[in-house]
Design a protein around this motif. Structure first.
Motif, PDB file in Angstrom:
ATOM      1  N   SER A   1      -5.523 101.899  17.131  1.00 53.60           N
ATOM      2  CA  SER A   1      -5.310 103.078  16.319  1.00 53.60           C
ATOM      3  C   SER A   1      -4.525 102.703  15.074  1.00 53.60           C
ATOM      4  O   SER A   1      -3.683 101.804  15.103  1.00 53.60           O
ATOM      5  N   CYS A   2      -4.820 103.384  13.989  1.00 50.82           N
ATOM      6  CA  CYS A   2      -4.114 103.184  12.727  1.00 50.82           C
ATOM      7  C   CYS A   2      -3.580 104.537  12.281  1.00 50.82           C
ATOM      8  O   CYS A   2      -4.361 105.474  12.054  1.00 50.82           O
ATOM      9  N   ALA A   3      -2.274 104.632  12.155  1.00 50.65           N
ATOM     10  CA  ALA A   3      -1.647 105.874  11.729  1.00 50.65           C
ATOM     11  C   ALA A   3      -1.207 105.765  10.286  1.00 50.65           C
ATOM     12  O   ALA A   3      -0.679 104.727   9.862  1.00 50.65           O
TER      13      ALA A   3
ATOM     14  N   ARG B   1     -12.397 108.368  12.775  1.00 44.94           N
ATOM     15  CA  ARG B   1     -11.174 108.830  12.131  1.00 44.94           C
ATOM     16  C   ARG B   1     -10.977 110.309  12.392  1.00 44.94           C
ATOM     17  O   ARG B   1     -11.935 111.046  12.620  1.00 44.94           O
TER      18      ARG B   1
ATOM     19  N   THR C   1      -5.278 109.644  11.378  1.00 46.74           N
ATOM     20  CA  THR C   1      -5.468 108.439  12.181  1.00 46.74           C
ATOM     21  C   THR C   1      -6.894 107.920  12.087  1.00 46.74           C
ATOM     22  O   THR C   1      -7.838 108.664  11.807  1.00 46.74           O
TER      23      THR C   1
ATOM     24  N   ASP D   1      -9.359 105.089  14.415  1.00 44.12           N
ATOM     25  CA  ASP D   1      -9.415 104.327  15.656  1.00 44.12           C
ATOM     26  C   ASP D   1     -10.537 103.294  15.629  1.00 44.12           C
ATOM     27  O   ASP D   1     -11.510 103.430  14.883  1.00 44.12           O
TER      28      ASP D   1
END
Length: 123
Positions: A20-22, A71, A77, A79
């Motif tokens: 995951s990218c926050a 996304r 976020t 993913d």
């Protein structure tokens, strides 16, 4: 824009992980996003990318069929679902954002980078 990747870890060959990218920026929903990976001593390698609205996705040939990028602009976020992982997938996985809507494979097209999360696949 600040990006933070998470979800990496140690997994056996054939296993799965979800990265995951926050993001901290309210402009997240206007940016194209991507995942890349890097092994020490090698160039940064494209993995997957997604357009600002999630309607366009592109995947690296080496991982197509085993990964899915998605996304959620409301949650800021992005993913990356990875399945059937192999030892050669071991790398630091980084997320990136670009101030344009389209997804791109070239890492030079991206303006913001997170620190990455380590994925280790054992045989």
């Amino acid at each position: 824009v600040q990006l933070q990747a998470s979800g990496g870890g140690l997994v056996q060959s054939g296993g799965s992980l979800r990265l995951s990218c926050a993001s901290s920026g309210r402009t997240f929903g206007t940016y194209g996003m991507g995942w890349f990976r890097q092994v020490p001593g090698k160039e940064r390698e494209f993995v997957a990318a997604i357009s600002y609205d999630g309607m366009q996705t592109i995947y690296a040939d080496s991982m197509r069929g085993r990964i899915t990028i998605s996304r959620d602009n409301a949650k800021l976020t992005m993913d990356l679902e990875m399945n059937n992982l192999q030892p050669e997938d071991t790398a630091v996985y980084l997320c990136a954002a670009r101030r344009w809507q389209e997804p791109m494979m070239n890492p030079e097209a991206y303006d913001y980078w997170g620190q990455g999360t380590l994925v280790t696949v054992s045989s």
